[in-house]
Design an enzyme around this catalytic site. Sequence first.
Site, PDB file in Angstrom:
ATOM      1  N   SER A  36      43.913  21.976  76.032  1.00 20.27           N
ATOM      2  CA  SER A  36      45.316  22.317  75.805  1.00 20.27           C
ATOM      3  C   SER A  36      45.685  23.763  76.098  1.00 20.27           C
ATOM      4  O   SER A  36      46.847  24.133  75.995  1.00 20.27           O
ATOM      5  CB  SER A  36      45.717  21.975  74.362  1.00 20.27           C
ATOM      6  N   LYS A  50      50.116  23.874  65.586  1.00 20.64           N
ATOM      7  CA  LYS A  50      50.203  24.951  66.575  1.00 20.64           C
ATOM      8  C   LYS A  50      51.519  25.713  66.428  1.00 20.64           C
ATOM      9  O   LYS A  50      51.554  26.936  66.610  1.00 20.64           O
ATOM     10  CB  LYS A  50      50.059  24.381  67.984  1.00 20.64           C
TER      11      LYS A  50
END
Length: 340
Positions: free
Chosen positions: A238, A283
């Site tokens: 990611s 996140k």
Amino acid sequence: MNRRIATLVAALVPVVVLGVVGTVITVPFAALGPGPTYNTLGDADGAPVVQIDGVDVDPTTGHLNMTTVAVRDQLNIFEAFGFWASGRQGLVPREEVYPPDKTKEEVQEGNQADFEQSEDSAELAALHHLGLPVVLVVGAVAPDGPAAGLLNEGERLVSVAGEPVDSVTAVRESVSARSPGDSIDIVVEKDGTTRTESVVLGARPDDAEQGYLGVTPAEEPDVPFTVKFNLADVGGPSAGLMFSLAVVDKLSPGELSNGDFVAGTGTIDSNGLVGPIGGIPYKLIAAREAGATTFLVPASNCDEAVQNAPDGLQLVKVDSLDGAIDSLEAIGVGGEAPKC
């Protein structure tokens, strides 16, 4: 023993038992939460997160932070309840993080391999965006495929069936357009020497009517400098988007972050397409707590991001490296960027 002491003992025994059970027995869940964030324009452990050697790089300030998810395993009952009650972590069945058919070490090795692949894709996507050269090579040869013994890993692919090739897609399309049993010429180059090999195509394992070469083509940088990513103990794919942005920022004039604190996430392929990731709520928390005011969100994660966005964090929808750069440039001049 008098009645008062007996009553006290009877009351304490369940408490002691509960305390022992709560600290000894583990639950079949893992906790997910905000992990560390790293400024891809800065340093980590004394080295640049994105290090480019052999060429002058453009000075950068501000932040282009990649974000991570912290995973905590082997939780006892009290720990699991504490994480659940915190509001910053979430509990998921352990098998979603560590599948039962794999060891923890195998999962970690897979995550590391994904991370390294994301680094390669990030560099290639940046080079494509900047118009810098890449070459197409033989990445791997199936040991029992039609090209085994004829083509070798690392050779540059010049042409396939008389057609120049400069992308993985071009090779696949040229081969799949032909039938099993067809003979095609493959021109390769290695150390300045060019040669031609005739290969009789086999049948694709998933489509017996299409030709199969048994070669995995791959792109490699063809530039007079090197790009190195210096992050340890991070896994998964990611970080690709933020790595790619950092490479572009360092190799081109101006500042993509506009000197601001930008964070984000997203996989990336060598063509610059951005893909979805997991753990977006955590996140977002990590980015905002680190000081981010703008967060780049893969388009497929937008719905979940909107539902979990912290106050003060602008969500920018991205589906490609080009789109992310366009959005940051628009923000830099006071314009509008696509929002989630």
